[in-house]
Design a protein around this motif. Structure first.
Motif, PDB file in Angstrom:
ATOM      1  N   ASP A  22       0.833  -1.208   0.000  1.00  0.00           N
ATOM      2  CA  ASP A  22       0.000   0.000   0.000  1.00  0.00           C
ATOM      3  C   ASP A  22       0.862   1.250   0.000  1.00  0.00           C
ATOM      4  O   ASP A  22       0.571   2.230  -0.678  1.00  0.00           O
ATOM      5  N   TRP A  23       1.914   1.217   0.798  1.00  0.00           N
ATOM      6  CA  TRP A  23       2.803   2.367   0.886  1.00  0.00           C
ATOM      7  C   TRP A  23       3.505   2.618  -0.456  1.00  0.00           C
ATOM      8  O   TRP A  23       3.592   3.746  -0.915  1.00  0.00           O
ATOM      9  N   GLN A  26       1.113   4.007  -2.992  1.00  0.00           N
ATOM     10  CA  GLN A  26       0.788   5.393  -2.704  1.00  0.00           C
ATOM     11  C   GLN A  26       1.717   6.350  -3.439  1.00  0.00           C
ATOM     12  O   GLN A  26       1.321   7.433  -3.840  1.00  0.00           O
ATOM     13  N   TYR A  27       2.954   5.961  -3.632  1.00  0.00           N
ATOM     14  CA  TYR A  27       3.942   6.827  -4.262  1.00  0.00           C
ATOM     15  C   TYR A  27       4.222   6.462  -5.713  1.00  0.00           C
ATOM     16  O   TYR A  27       5.161   6.967  -6.314  1.00  0.00           O
TER      17      TYR A  27
END
Length: 137
Positions: free
Chosen positions: A7-8, A11-12
């Motif tokens: 997910d992290w 996100q980017y």
């Protein structure tokens, strides 16, 4: 734990698009800048700086060709960090030669090139496609 990491990273993921945009914008701007320099050769050459008393037309040709080639490399995403480093060193040399009153645009260009040195070409660059992703560590 694996879900949180993916997910992290997801996100980017849009940052790669931002780096692509900045590469294309920077390279195209530098190419158009060089086209303008070539078109105004007769007006520019009389006041073109010549470090170490080298012939100004020779310096003009060398700088223009180098800027054009480095701009194309940045657009393509080949050796982005090295190309941006050479361009930023050229700007720093211009600051040293003409003083820090050289202008605001040069300072903005320096910031853009430092960003490209730090970020590299991103996911959408030829460097990313040419680098094997399954390297053994």
């Amino acid at each position: 734990m694996g879900k949180r990491i993916s997910d992290w990273i997801g996100q980017y993921r849009c940052m790669d698009w931002a780096v692509l945009y900045l590469r294309l914008f920077t390279g195209a701007s530098m190419l158009f800048h060089n086209i303008g320099k070539i078109q105004n050769y007769n007006e520019i050459i009389s006041s073109y700086p010549s470090p170490l008393y080298i012939n100004p037309p020779a310096v003009f040709v060398i700088v223009t060709v180098a800027e054009a080639l480095l701009a194309v490399l940045i657009i393509m995403g080949l050796w982005v960090r090295m190309s941006a480093l050479v361009m930023s060193l050229g700007i720093l040399l211009m600051f040293a030669w003409g003083g820090f009153g050289a202008g605001e645009p040069e300072f903005a260009w320096l910031g853009i090139y430092v960003f490209l040195i730090v970020s590299g070409g991103g996911l959408y660059a030829f460097d990313a496609a040419l680098t094997p992703s399954d390297r053994k560590k």
